[in-house]
Enzyme design. Structure first.
Site, PDB file in Angstrom:
ATOM      1  N   TYR A   1       0.826  -1.217   0.000  1.00 15.36           N
ATOM      2  CA  TYR A   1       0.000   0.000   0.000  1.00 15.36           C
ATOM      3  C   TYR A   1       0.857   1.263   0.000  1.00 15.36           C
ATOM      4  O   TYR A   1       1.311   1.744   1.033  1.00 15.36           O
ATOM      5  CB  TYR A   1      -1.004  -0.045   1.148  1.00 15.36           C
ATOM      6  CG  TYR A   1      -2.186  -0.905   0.744  1.00 15.36           C
ATOM      7  CD1 TYR A   1      -2.051  -2.287   0.654  1.00 15.36           C
ATOM      8  CD2 TYR A   1      -3.393  -0.333   0.362  1.00 15.36           C
ATOM      9  CE1 TYR A   1      -3.108  -3.073   0.215  1.00 15.36           C
ATOM     10  CE2 TYR A   1      -4.444  -1.107  -0.071  1.00 15.36           C
ATOM     11  CZ  TYR A   1      -4.295  -2.480  -0.143  1.00 15.36           C
ATOM     12  OH  TYR A   1      -5.335  -3.254  -0.592  1.00 15.36           O
TER      13      TYR A   1
ATOM     14  N   ASP B   1      -6.803  -8.147   1.374  1.00 15.89           N
ATOM     15  CA  ASP B   1      -7.808  -7.352   0.670  1.00 15.89           C
ATOM     16  C   ASP B   1      -8.526  -8.230  -0.354  1.00 15.89           C
ATOM     17  O   ASP B   1      -9.759  -8.239  -0.443  1.00 15.89           O
ATOM     18  CB  ASP B   1      -7.088  -6.179  -0.019  1.00 15.89           C
ATOM     19  CG  ASP B   1      -8.033  -5.287  -0.798  1.00 15.89           C
ATOM     20  OD1 ASP B   1      -9.180  -5.100  -0.341  1.00 15.89           O
ATOM     21  OD2 ASP B   1      -7.624  -4.771  -1.862  1.00 15.89           O
TER      22      ASP B   1
ATOM     23  N   ASP C   1     -12.577 -10.330   0.000  1.00 23.06           N
ATOM     24  CA  ASP C   1     -13.699 -10.171  -0.946  1.00 23.06           C
ATOM     25  C   ASP C   1     -14.113 -11.538  -1.484  1.00 23.06           C
ATOM     26  O   ASP C   1     -15.307 -11.833  -1.614  1.00 23.06           O
ATOM     27  CB  ASP C   1     -13.306  -9.266  -2.127  1.00 23.06           C
ATOM     28  CG  ASP C   1     -13.441  -7.778  -1.787  1.00 23.06           C
ATOM     29  OD1 ASP C   1     -13.419  -7.446  -0.587  1.00 23.06           O
ATOM     30  OD2 ASP C   1     -13.561  -6.957  -2.722  1.00 23.06           O
TER      31      ASP C   1
ATOM     32  N   ASP D   1      -2.074 -18.347  -3.986  1.00 22.41           N
ATOM     33  CA  ASP D   1      -2.771 -18.790  -5.202  1.00 22.41           C
ATOM     34  C   ASP D   1      -3.557 -20.083  -4.929  1.00 22.41           C
ATOM     35  O   ASP D   1      -4.747 -20.183  -5.243  1.00 22.41           O
ATOM     36  CB  ASP D   1      -1.803 -18.955  -6.382  1.00 22.41           C
ATOM     37  CG  ASP D   1      -0.522 -19.693  -6.018  1.00 22.41           C
ATOM     38  OD1 ASP D   1      -0.307 -19.985  -4.822  1.00 22.41           O
ATOM     39  OD2 ASP D   1       0.267 -19.986  -6.936  1.00 22.41           O
TER      40      ASP D   1
ATOM     41  N   LYS E   1       3.261 -15.888  -0.013  1.00 23.10           N
ATOM     42  CA  LYS E   1       3.832 -16.263  -1.309  1.00 23.10           C
ATOM     43  C   LYS E   1       5.349 -16.363  -1.129  1.00 23.10           C
ATOM     44  O   LYS E   1       6.141 -15.790  -1.896  1.00 23.10           O
ATOM     45  CB  LYS E   1       3.444 -15.203  -2.358  1.00 23.10           C
ATOM     46  CG  LYS E   1       3.748 -15.569  -3.801  1.00 23.10           C
ATOM     47  CD  LYS E   1       2.856 -16.655  -4.378  1.00 23.10           C
ATOM     48  CE  LYS E   1       3.317 -17.031  -5.774  1.00 23.10           C
ATOM     49  NZ  LYS E   1       2.631 -18.216  -6.313  1.00 23.10           N
TER      50      LYS E   1
HETATM   51  C1  IPM Z   1     -10.723  -2.118   1.319  1.00 24.86           C
HETATM   52  C2  IPM Z   1     -10.537  -1.322   0.092  1.00 24.86           C
HETATM   53  C3  IPM Z   1      -9.349  -0.412   0.224  1.00 24.86           C
HETATM   54  C4  IPM Z   1      -8.102  -1.244   0.374  1.00 24.86           C
HETATM   55  C5  IPM Z   1      -9.242   0.561  -0.923  1.00 24.86           C
HETATM   56  C6  IPM Z   1     -10.452   1.457  -0.982  1.00 24.86           C
HETATM   57  C7  IPM Z   1      -7.976   1.363  -0.860  1.00 24.86           C
HETATM   58  O1  IPM Z   1     -10.415  -2.144  -1.025  1.00 24.86           O
HETATM   59  O2  IPM Z   1     -10.880  -1.535   2.385  1.00 24.86           O
HETATM   60  O3  IPM Z   1     -10.725  -3.343   1.229  1.00 24.86           O
HETATM   61  O4  IPM Z   1      -7.652  -1.886  -0.565  1.00 24.86           O
HETATM   62  O5  IPM Z   1      -7.600  -1.305   1.486  1.00 24.86           O
HETATM   63 MN    MN Z   2     -10.943  -4.229  -0.660  1.00 28.94          MN
END
Ligand code: IPM
Ligand code: MN
Length: 362
Positions: free
Chosen positions: A133, A249, A253, A225, A192
């Site tokens: 980041y 991150d 999701d 992976d 990784k």
């Molecule tokens: C999250 C988002 C953020 C991240 C973005 C908005 C920078 O994807 O909070 O998961 O990647 O940390």
């Molecule tokens: Mn995210």
């Protein structure tokens, strides 16, 4: 007033889902006599217009005086350059309040089909302050540079201290889930290190050393992976996943969508002294202002914040309120017609929030 919470509306659907979350917490306040008070703090485009920055110093000052934060999603991808006031409030808050652990449960909810047919209940514990980041991994400047117009470099920062912190947070989460009977007592480190031997090597060394302090927790490791394949194939194999910032991150999701929907995914950014509830999804500018957004993710995140505060302050009412908010959310989500449109229901954002507030009981 016992507890001061900062509400940062943000961009896109942010104002609608933060208002919805406040509606539910106000109901919890009434039911459990929490003594809540609110401080609304402008960030994002609203703050850019007022003060020339999407994250003015005054915003940081205002939230520092609060017990906890609720952050709406931000459209930081559309902000101007940093020099023109475009700072990512999410990254700034995570870094400047040292909210090193991003705790992201992925849990199937009653009546909402898990994507791969198997119900899932796991927690991703993601490092939040370094890694790839670029907006937070350097002391000065950013972790991305272009030595020539045809070459772009990104630096990934892994430190012993942040890796130990996230490992401790992951094992604490696994212990808590084991004691509550909700988890198997297992931590999986995701990395990784076959390619990034030095940086992920350091990360693994730290997680392994913390694992030794927790003999009652099962510990294993997966390459990131392969982990994606395993999550789809057999998510029930996992309890707590401990990983670095960007892998976390992406995996969070994936895990929450497998559980049912990213729109339901709660998320808490936690440090030692501060915590911030934040939805896992983005600001959805295409449906902003239309009363269409699903506030479940932020409401669930706010429940996590109440629980974090209750544990920290040893306040049983706060922990009970957290459970009640989550139960009310679950009860409304279990009625298909009461869901928001993204889940095939008929409620708008406001009606959904009112239904959750109405279902809340002490
Ligand atoms: C999250 C988002 C953020 C991240 C973005 C908005 C920078 O994807 O909070 O998961 O990647 O940390
Ligand atoms: Mn995210």
């Amino acid at each position: 007033m016992r507890l001061k919470l900062a509400l940062l509306p943000g961009d896109g659907i942010g104002p609608e889902i933060t208002t919805a979350t406040r509606t539910v917490l106000d109901a919890a306040d009434k039911a459990f006599d929490l003594g809540l008070s609110w401080v609304e703090v402008a960030i994002g485009f609203e703050a850019l217009e007022k003060s020339g920055s999407t994250f003015p110093d005054s915003a940081l000052e205002a939230v520092r005086g609060c017990d906890g934060l609720i952050l709406g999603p931000v459209s930081h991808n559309s902000y101007p350059q940093r020099a023109e006031g475009g700072l990512n409030p999410s990254g700034e808050l995570r870094k400047r309040l040292d909210l090193f652990a991003n705790i992201r449960p992925a849990r199937s909810r009653a009546g909402i089909a898990p994507r791969t047919g198997v119900p899932i209940d796991l927690v991703v514990v993601r490092e939040n302050t370094e890694g790839f980041y670029a907006d937070r991994n350097m002391f000065a400047g950013a972790g991305e540079v272009m030595p020539t117009e045809d070459v772009a470099l990104a630096f990934r920062k892994i430190t012993r201290s942040a890796s130990l912190n996230i490992a401790r947070a992951a094992f604490a989460e696994a212990e808590a889930r084991r004691k509550a009977g909700t988890g198997a007592g297992k931590v999986t480190a995701v990395h990784k290190a076959n390619v990034m031997r030095v940086s992920d090597g350091l990360f693994l060394e730290c997680v392994r050393s913390v694992a030794k302090e927790h003999p009652q927790i099962v510990y294993d490791e997966r390459l990131v992976d392969a982990m994606c394949a395993h999550l789809v194939r057999n998510p029930a194999e996992f309890d707590v996943i401990c990983t670095t910032n960007m892998f976390g991150d992406i995996l969070s999701d994936l895990a929450s969508e497998i559980a049912g929907s990213l729109g339901l995914a709660a998320s808490l950014n936690a440090g030692t002294d501060n915590a911030m509830a934040q939805a896992q999804h983005g600001s959805a500018p295409d449906i902003a202002g239309q009363d269409k957004a699903n506030p479940s993710s932020l409401i669930g995140s706010a429940a996590m914040l109440l629980d974090w505060l209750g544990t920290k302050l040893k306040d049983a009412d706060l922990c009970a309120a957290a459970k009640a908010v989550d139960a009310a959310l679950e009860a409304v989500l279990s009625q298909p017609e009461k869901r928001t449109g993204d889940l095939g229901g008929r409620s708008g954002t406001r009606a959904f929030a009112k239904a959750v507030a109405g279902a809340l009981t002490a």
